[in-house]
Design a protein around this motif. Structure first.
Motif, PDB file in Angstrom:
ATOM      1  N   ALA A 186     -38.633  17.533  25.078  1.00 37.22           N
ATOM      2  CA  ALA A 186     -38.356  18.308  26.280  1.00 37.22           C
ATOM      3  C   ALA A 186     -39.576  18.239  27.203  1.00 37.22           C
ATOM      4  O   ALA A 186     -40.707  18.054  26.759  1.00 37.22           O
ATOM      5  CB  ALA A 186     -38.048  19.748  25.907  1.00 37.22           C
ATOM      6  N   SER A 219     -32.248  18.349  22.503  1.00 38.59           N
ATOM      7  CA  SER A 219     -33.129  18.031  23.626  1.00 38.59           C
ATOM      8  C   SER A 219     -32.494  16.957  24.488  1.00 38.59           C
ATOM      9  O   SER A 219     -31.934  15.986  23.977  1.00 38.59           O
ATOM     10  CB  SER A 219     -34.492  17.559  23.105  1.00 38.59           C
ATOM     11  OG  SER A 219     -35.357  17.258  24.185  1.00 38.59           O
ATOM     12  N   GLY A 220     -32.561  17.131  25.799  1.00 39.20           N
ATOM     13  CA  GLY A 220     -32.002  16.138  26.704  1.00 39.20           C
ATOM     14  C   GLY A 220     -31.879  16.693  28.101  1.00 39.20           C
ATOM     15  O   GLY A 220     -32.527  17.674  28.484  1.00 39.20           O
ATOM     16  N   PHE A 221     -30.990  16.068  28.897  1.00 38.04           N
ATOM     17  CA  PHE A 221     -30.793  16.480  30.279  1.00 38.04           C
ATOM     18  C   PHE A 221     -29.534  17.329  30.461  1.00 38.04           C
ATOM     19  O   PHE A 221     -29.401  18.036  31.451  1.00 38.04           O
ATOM     20  CB  PHE A 221     -30.703  15.260  31.185  1.00 38.04           C
ATOM     21  CG  PHE A 221     -31.931  14.391  31.173  1.00 38.04           C
ATOM     22  CD1 PHE A 221     -33.097  14.796  31.800  1.00 38.04           C
ATOM     23  CD2 PHE A 221     -31.925  13.163  30.524  1.00 38.04           C
ATOM     24  CE1 PHE A 221     -34.235  14.001  31.785  1.00 38.04           C
ATOM     25  CE2 PHE A 221     -33.047  12.359  30.515  1.00 38.04           C
ATOM     26  CZ  PHE A 221     -34.211  12.781  31.131  1.00 38.04           C
ATOM     27  N   THR A 243     -35.818  17.004  34.699  1.00 37.44           N
ATOM     28  CA  THR A 243     -36.732  17.193  33.573  1.00 37.44           C
ATOM     29  C   THR A 243     -35.945  17.622  32.344  1.00 37.44           C
ATOM     30  O   THR A 243     -35.163  18.587  32.400  1.00 37.44           O
ATOM     31  CB  THR A 243     -37.796  18.251  33.909  1.00 37.44           C
ATOM     32  OG1 THR A 243     -38.529  17.827  35.065  1.00 37.44           O
ATOM     33  CG2 THR A 243     -38.758  18.441  32.742  1.00 37.44           C
ATOM     34  N   SER A 244     -36.136  16.912  31.239  1.00 34.76           N
ATOM     35  CA  SER A 244     -35.408  17.217  30.004  1.00 34.76           C
ATOM     36  C   SER A 244     -35.812  18.584  29.468  1.00 34.76           C
ATOM     37  O   SER A 244     -36.905  19.083  29.735  1.00 34.76           O
ATOM     38  CB  SER A 244     -35.662  16.140  28.948  1.00 34.76           C
ATOM     39  OG  SER A 244     -37.024  16.129  28.559  1.00 34.76           O
ATOM     40  N   ASP A 245     -34.896  19.166  28.710  1.00 35.02           N
ATOM     41  CA  ASP A 245     -35.132  20.501  28.162  1.00 35.02           C
ATOM     42  C   ASP A 245     -34.333  20.629  26.875  1.00 35.02           C
ATOM     43  O   ASP A 245     -33.556  19.741  26.517  1.00 35.02           O
ATOM     44  CB  ASP A 245     -34.683  21.564  29.177  1.00 35.02           C
ATOM     45  CG  ASP A 245     -35.331  22.917  28.923  1.00 35.02           C
ATOM     46  OD1 ASP A 245     -36.002  23.078  27.887  1.00 35.02           O
ATOM     47  OD2 ASP A 245     -35.159  23.819  29.774  1.00 35.02           O
ATOM     48  N   SER A 272     -27.574  23.432  32.357  1.00 36.26           N
ATOM     49  CA  SER A 272     -28.534  22.395  31.954  1.00 36.26           C
ATOM     50  C   SER A 272     -29.250  21.842  33.183  1.00 36.26           C
ATOM     51  O   SER A 272     -28.825  22.045  34.326  1.00 36.26           O
ATOM     52  CB  SER A 272     -27.808  21.269  31.231  1.00 36.26           C
ATOM     53  OG  SER A 272     -26.961  20.566  32.141  1.00 36.26           O
TER      54      SER A 272
END
Length: 551
Positions: A224, A156-158, A245-247, A182
């Motif tokens: 996320a 999880s992250g950017f 927005t993180s995913d 990403s």
């Protein structure tokens, strides 16, 4: 691949009922007395200095046991009810059995620590010849998250890979690259962009605890779907503000596969970021391309590769060197602590050399398939490196040198980790502690201060090559990027370019200067990736119990 250590615990519970009966006859009275003995209370285990009980007495005895089926093994979790002291005493005995420098670990009373804090101090305090800590690679991670990233390459992250120049004011944080597809890549944040603000907080100079907390929360969201507003200064001096927005990020280990036409023939280049399972297919695709294009020179960009699976490192080395040079040669032999000169203390097996694997591996089953890997049969390899080049990356360099493939190093000194471990789960936490040192086909493995590029190598840890700073002004894979440009010139001329830096090239040493020299008020550091659970793959040389021939 994580290593589970199971123990069989036999639990016998006996309930006795005592009944008292009167005489026979209808007129007699009878009564029954049922007594239940008090429940047995198992005392909390205790620590005794210098006495190490078997791991099996404490393994899988958990303060908070897991229940159900482990989705990654398909087996029931082995956890039983225990205490925090059980977990700490297992860590203590496990360390004493398997840690490479077990006799350099202080035997402190675990009662004075939490489980995580106790593990943190179960390491040597000794230094390398250069004066740096011998063990910089001691950490743990939530088991489920470790499995998710190591098996599937998802975190999880950017999607940023960060270059941390300074974590204290004036802070400096630069984008190395973004993962393809990403949120960071879709936001068109380029390599070399420097963070200037996070959610409106001055990233560079805010030295309040509130500001630092806000920066950490913005940079490292737990879940996320979290949106952070980033302010960047780009290489050309313009500003970029973007909400990202993180995913769940799917890591792409192999990037920028290219074949370049040079005066000496075709030269292959690829950026390789992590030795995780999903890299196998991508590496095969890259080398298939190189073989088809008749590549005669190869540049392997490992500047940000912190390591991973040794079996994959062995496969990659074979793909470079080919069958003739690797035939009957050893990729690496593991050396454990002096308690275990001939036996692997983790697997219990007799220590045997790791070969150069020339077949595709079924990593889920841990077996070799019948499918051969592509190979180039090169006698020279150019490796781009920085101090983030670590562990399994260094093992590739060392292994190839062990069979007399010339490794030309372009960049800066590697991290210096000839060591590795078997990730071991207990009670939902996977622990990484140094358990072995790897040596190549010639018996060399002493590069604790890293491999160093130099024009005139004098020691085995010095490699022919050029010292070049990381160039954030150009994209990775661009022939004009500083490190790749130097590699191309060395390949063409056999020597380093006279000028390998320019005003536009980032000064790595300045980025990593010691901010404590500034004096004055206390500087509050922000977090770094290696402290974050989603970034476990830094500085790893991960082994698994065995790669078997498929029956």
């Amino acid at each position: 691949m994580k290593t589970y250590v199971y123990s069989l615990v036999a639990l016998a519970v006996t309930i006795s009922q005592l009944a008292g009966c009167g005489g026979s006859g209808g007129s007699s009275n009878s009564s029954a007395v049922v007594t239940t003995p008090p429940a047995t209370v198992t005392p909390d285990p205790t620590w005794e200095a210098g006495v190490y009980k078997p791991q099996s007495q404490f393994i899988a005895k958990c303060e908070t046991p897991r229940s159900g089926i482990d989705p990654f093994t398909g087996r029931a979790y082995p956890d039983t009810q225990g205490t925090a002291m059980d977990e700490k005493l297992w860590l203590r005995s496990w360390t004493n059995d398997t840690y490479l420098w077990y006799d350099e670990v202080d035997d402190n009373d675990p009662e004075n620590f939490s489980v995580s804090a106790y593990f943190d101090q179960l390491r040597t305090n000794e230094l390398t010849p250069s004066g740096t800590p011998k063990d910089n690679f001691h950490f743990s991670q939530d088991t489920a998250e470790y499995n998710e990233l190591s098996q599937s390459g998802i975190s999880s992250g950017f999607g940023f890979s960060w270059e941390f120049g300074s974590t204290t004011v004036p802070r400096e944080l630069t984008v190395r690259y973004t993962e393809p597809g990403s949120p960071a890549a879709l936001a068109n944040v380029p390599r070399g962009a420097k963070v200037v603000s996070i959610n409106g907080v001055d990233f560079v100079d805010d030295n309040t605890q509130q500001g630092v907390d806000a920066i950490n929360d913005g940079l490292f969201p737990d879940d996320a779907g979290t949106t952070t507003s980033f302010g960047f200064e780009l290489v050309d001096g313009t500003m970029l503000t973007v909400d990202i927005t993180s995913d769940d990020i799917s890591v792409t280990p192999v990037q920028n596969v290219k074949v370049l036409d040079t005066e000496n023939g075709k030269l292959g280049y690829f950026q390789f970021n992590s030795f995780i399972v999903t890299a196998q297919e991508e590496l095969i695709g890259a080398f298939d391309t190189f073989v088809e294009e008749n590549v005669t020179e190869l540049v392997m960009d490992l500047r940000y590769n912190g390591g991973g699976r040794l079996a994959l490192a062995s496969q990659l080395s074979y793909m470079v060197a080919g069958p003739s040079q690797t035939n009957n040669a050893t990729f690496e032999t593991l050396r454990f602590n002096d308690k275990n000169p001939t036996t692997n203390p983790v697997t219990g097996q007799t220590i045997s050399p790791t070969p150069f694997y020339r077949n595709v591996i079924d990593y889920k089953e841990g077996v070799l398939t019948d499918t051969l890997l592509p190979s180039l049969s090169l006698t020279r390899l150019y490796v781009i490196s920085t101090d983030a080049t670590c562990s399994a990356s260094e093992a590739v360099m060392n292994a190839l040198r062990g069979i007399d493939v010339e490794v030309v190093q372009i960049g800066s000194t590697t991290c210096g980790k000839p060591y590795g471990f078997y990730p071991t789960d207990n009670c939902g936490e996977t622990y990484f502690t140094i358990q072995f040192q790897g040596v190549n086909n010639k018996g060399f493995g002493d590069y604790a201060d890293g491999f160093m590029p130099t024009a005139t190598p004098s020691f085995d840890f010095e490699l022919p090559g050029c010292e070049v700073e990381d160039d954030f002004t150009a994209s990775l894979g661009d022939p004009n990027e500083g490190m790749l440009s130097a590699a191309l010139e060395y390949a063409a001329t056999g020597s380093c370019p006279e000028v390998v830096t320019s005003n536009g090239v980032a000064d790595v040493k300045a980025l990593r200067s010691n901010q404590s020299a500034l004096g004055g008020e206390k500087l509050i550091p922000i977090d770094k990736p290696e402290k974050r659970k989603e970034n476990f793959i830094l500085h790893n040389k991960i082994n698994q119990p065995v790669i078997k021939e498929r029956k």
